[in-house]
Design a protein around this motif. Structure first.
Motif, PDB file in Angstrom:
ATOM      1  N   ALA A  47       0.840  -1.451  -0.482  1.00 19.81           N
ATOM      2  CA  ALA A  47       0.416   0.194  -0.259  1.00 19.81           C
ATOM      3  C   ALA A  47       0.869   1.363   0.076  1.00 19.81           C
ATOM      4  CB  ALA A  47      -0.330   0.046   1.797  1.00 19.81           C
ATOM      5  N   ALA A  48       0.886   2.068  -1.055  1.00 18.65           N
ATOM      6  CA  ALA A  48       1.681   3.317  -1.400  1.00 18.65           C
ATOM      7  C   ALA A  48       0.647   4.307  -0.569  1.00 18.65           C
ATOM      8  CB  ALA A  48       2.462   3.191  -2.400  1.00 18.65           C
ATOM      9  N   ALA A  49       0.272   4.345   0.079  1.00 19.03           N
ATOM     10  CA  ALA A  49      -0.981   5.488   0.453  1.00 19.03           C
ATOM     11  C   ALA A  49      -0.795   5.635   1.838  1.00 19.03           C
ATOM     12  CB  ALA A  49      -2.599   4.886   0.795  1.00 19.03           C
ATOM     13  N   ALA A  50      -1.177   7.211   2.510  1.00 20.52           N
ATOM     14  CA  ALA A  50      -1.071   7.658   3.506  1.00 20.52           C
ATOM     15  C   ALA A  50      -1.928   6.820   4.200  1.00 20.52           C
ATOM     16  CB  ALA A  50      -1.652   8.940   3.687  1.00 20.52           C
ATOM     17  N   PRO A  51      -1.826   6.811   5.574  1.00 20.22           N
ATOM     18  CA  PRO A  51      -2.638   6.465   6.392  1.00 20.22           C
ATOM     19  C   PRO A  51      -4.589   6.702   6.648  1.00 20.22           C
ATOM     20  CG  PRO A  51      -0.497   6.598   7.772  1.00 20.22           C
ATOM     21  CD  PRO A  51      -0.271   7.624   6.282  1.00 20.22           C
ATOM     22  N   SER A  52      -4.168   8.186   6.351  1.00 20.99           N
ATOM     23  CA  SER A  52      -5.317   8.844   6.221  1.00 20.99           C
ATOM     24  C   SER A  52      -6.653   8.041   4.890  1.00 20.99           C
ATOM     25  CB  SER A  52      -5.694  10.114   5.479  1.00 20.99           C
ATOM     26  OG  SER A  52      -4.640  10.342   4.674  1.00 20.99           O
ATOM     27  N   TRP A  53      -5.856   7.756   4.001  1.00 22.52           N
ATOM     28  CA  TRP A  53      -7.033   6.570   3.173  1.00 22.52           C
ATOM     29  C   TRP A  53      -6.303   5.422   3.561  1.00 22.52           C
ATOM     30  CZ3 TRP A  53      -5.919   5.608  -2.319  1.00 22.52           C
ATOM     31  CH2 TRP A  53      -4.542   6.229  -2.141  1.00 22.52           C
ATOM     32  N   ALA A  54      -5.042   4.435   3.489  1.00 20.30           N
ATOM     33  CA  ALA A  54      -5.217   3.152   3.430  1.00 20.30           C
ATOM     34  C   ALA A  54      -5.897   2.285   4.017  1.00 20.30           C
ATOM     35  CB  ALA A  54      -3.604   3.037   3.941  1.00 20.30           C
ATOM     36  N   GLY A  55      -6.556   2.903   5.254  1.00 17.57           N
ATOM     37  CA  GLY A  55      -7.426   2.030   6.319  1.00 17.57           C
ATOM     38  C   GLY A  55      -8.590   1.116   5.216  1.00 17.57           C
ATOM     39  N   GLY A  56      -8.249   2.790   4.123  1.00 19.46           N
ATOM     40  CA  GLY A  56     -10.576   1.501   3.017  1.00 19.46           C
ATOM     41  C   GLY A  56      -9.731   1.217   2.130  1.00 19.46           C
ATOM     42  N   LEU A  57      -8.365   0.610   1.475  1.00 20.18           N
ATOM     43  CA  LEU A  57      -7.681  -0.281   1.432  1.00 20.18           C
ATOM     44  C   LEU A  57      -7.115  -1.587   1.500  1.00 20.18           C
ATOM     45  CD1 LEU A  57      -4.679   1.792  -1.348  1.00 20.18           C
ATOM     46  CD2 LEU A  57      -7.312   1.455  -1.924  1.00 20.18           C
ATOM     47  N   PHE A  58      -6.867  -1.144   3.095  1.00 22.24           N
ATOM     48  CA  PHE A  58      -6.505  -2.888   3.312  1.00 22.24           C
ATOM     49  C   PHE A  58      -8.365  -2.814   4.074  1.00 22.24           C
ATOM     50  CE2 PHE A  58      -3.164  -0.256   6.205  1.00 22.24           C
ATOM     51  CZ  PHE A  58      -2.192  -0.242   5.257  1.00 22.24           C
ATOM     52  N   ASP A  59      -9.080  -2.283   4.476  1.00 20.32           N
ATOM     53  CA  ASP A  59     -10.418  -2.865   4.908  1.00 20.32           C
ATOM     54  C   ASP A  59     -10.774  -3.678   3.098  1.00 20.32           C
ATOM     55  OD1 ASP A  59     -10.432  -2.168   6.927  1.00 20.32           O
ATOM     56  OD2 ASP A  59     -11.734  -0.598   6.616  1.00 20.32           O
ATOM     57  N   THR A  60     -10.907  -3.572   2.443  1.00 21.72           N
ATOM     58  CA  THR A  60     -11.442  -3.797   1.489  1.00 21.72           C
ATOM     59  C   THR A  60     -11.124  -4.991   0.424  1.00 21.72           C
ATOM     60  OG1 THR A  60     -11.590  -2.058  -0.353  1.00 21.72           O
ATOM     61  CG2 THR A  60     -11.240  -3.487  -1.668  1.00 21.72           C
ATOM     62  N   VAL A  61      -9.194  -4.847   0.556  1.00 20.55           N
ATOM     63  CA  VAL A  61      -8.597  -6.521   0.128  1.00 20.55           C
ATOM     64  C   VAL A  61      -9.004  -7.801   1.430  1.00 20.55           C
ATOM     65  CG1 VAL A  61      -6.250  -7.216   0.793  1.00 20.55           C
ATOM     66  CG2 VAL A  61      -6.603  -5.301  -0.632  1.00 20.55           C
ATOM     67  N   ARG A  62      -9.110  -7.063   2.640  1.00 28.74           N
ATOM     68  CA  ARG A  62      -9.412  -8.217   3.817  1.00 28.74           C
ATOM     69  C   ARG A  62     -10.924  -8.860   3.241  1.00 28.74           C
ATOM     70  NH1 ARG A  62      -7.335  -4.416   8.194  1.00 28.74           N
ATOM     71  NH2 ARG A  62      -5.143  -4.711   8.701  1.00 28.74           N
TER      72      ARG A  62
END
Length: 281
Positions: free
Chosen positions: A173-188
């Motif tokens: 994830a090459a994303a800042a914490p402010s929007w990385a969480g949404g990417l993490f949730d989608t992957v999970r």
């Protein structure tokens, strides 16, 4: 929380110093970017040299642009590096988006995602020891792991995030914490929908420079040149972390989101940054 070092690409001759310092310190992984039409070292070749000069740290492509490469040869190269490094290779893969890279490789930019999926099917078969097919036998050597080296995928679009669940072991994830969480949730979510056991490994990335103003200015200039094609270089450079407090806060934020590892990506060439970053941890 594991913390790795993303290596600078500006001078390949310096990378042995960076790698040896990281291997002697608290870092978990060495990462290296990939481009074709750019003044950067080829990552599999460079990481093979660094793996031979180190004993502990993992070596990670971040990300290797697989569609630019011949599939069977890539599978063989990755298996060789994985086997000879004692299973320390992490194969981070992506499709890339630079038209010139695809032009020089003779690959259609428009079909790069489909090509990557086709490549993974072939590489998984090769790594398992099965015959290639069409009258051709197996392609060795066998990697350190039965299924091949650990495979992570980078990307932002849903099709890229779903690819983690279909073919991979985790997400870059090459994303800042402010929007990385949404990417993490989608992957999970995709991981569960595909019936995968356990959890995907989540590896975050932040751009850093630590040292004198000259070191920071050098890093900003090199990062800006690398991302000039995107039209967003100034915004990306502005997000570079340049103080111990900023770096600690980012690591803590990613830990709160459930990341397993954070890669501190460097563009400035000063290898003493490795020691400064070690003091931050």
């Amino acid at each position: 929380m594991n913390v790795g070092i993303g290596l600078p690409i500006g001078d390949p001759a310096l990378l042995l110093d960076w790698a040896r310092r990281a291997d002697a310190g608290p870092f978990s992984t060495l990462g290296l970017l990939d481009r074709l039409v750019y003044d950067n070292p080829e990552p599999l070749v460079a990481l093979a040299v660094l793996a031979g000069a180190t004993s502990r740290v993992r070596v990670q492509t971040e990300v290797l642009l697989a569609p630019l490469r011949d599939t069977s040869l890539l599978a063989k190269q990755a298996a060789t590096l994985d086997r000879m490094s004692g299973g320390r290779l992490v194969l981070g893969l992506g499709v890339g988006g630079r038209e010139d890279d695809h032009q020089v490789a003779g690959v259609d930019l428009r079909t790069r995602g489909r090509r990557l999926d086709e490549q993974l099917a072939v590489m998984r078969r090769i790594w398992s020891g099965e015959p290639y097919g069409d009258g051709a036998g197996p392609i060795g050597p066998a990697p350190a792991r039965t299924r091949g080296p650990e495979v992570l995928f980078g990307g932002f679009k849903p099709v890229a995030l779903e690819r983690v669940a279909r073919w991979g072991d985790g997400f870059l994830a090459a994303a800042a914490p402010s929007w990385a969480g949404g990417l993490f949730d989608t992957v999970r979510t995709f991981w569960k929908e595909h019936g995968r056991d356990g959890e995907p490994r989540i590896v975050a990335q932040v751009n850093v420079a630590l040292g004198s103003q000259d070191v920071i200015d050098d890093a900003r200039a090199r990062m800006g040149a690398y991302y000039a094609f995107s039209g967003m270089a100034d915004r990306m450079v502005a997000g570079m972390l340049t103080t111990p407090g900023e770096i600690r806060d980012a690591i803590a934020a990613f830990a709160d989101l459930g990341a397993d590892e954070v890669m501190l990506y460097c563009y400035g060439l000063d290898p003493a940054q490795v020691d400064r970053l070690a003091d931050v941890l």
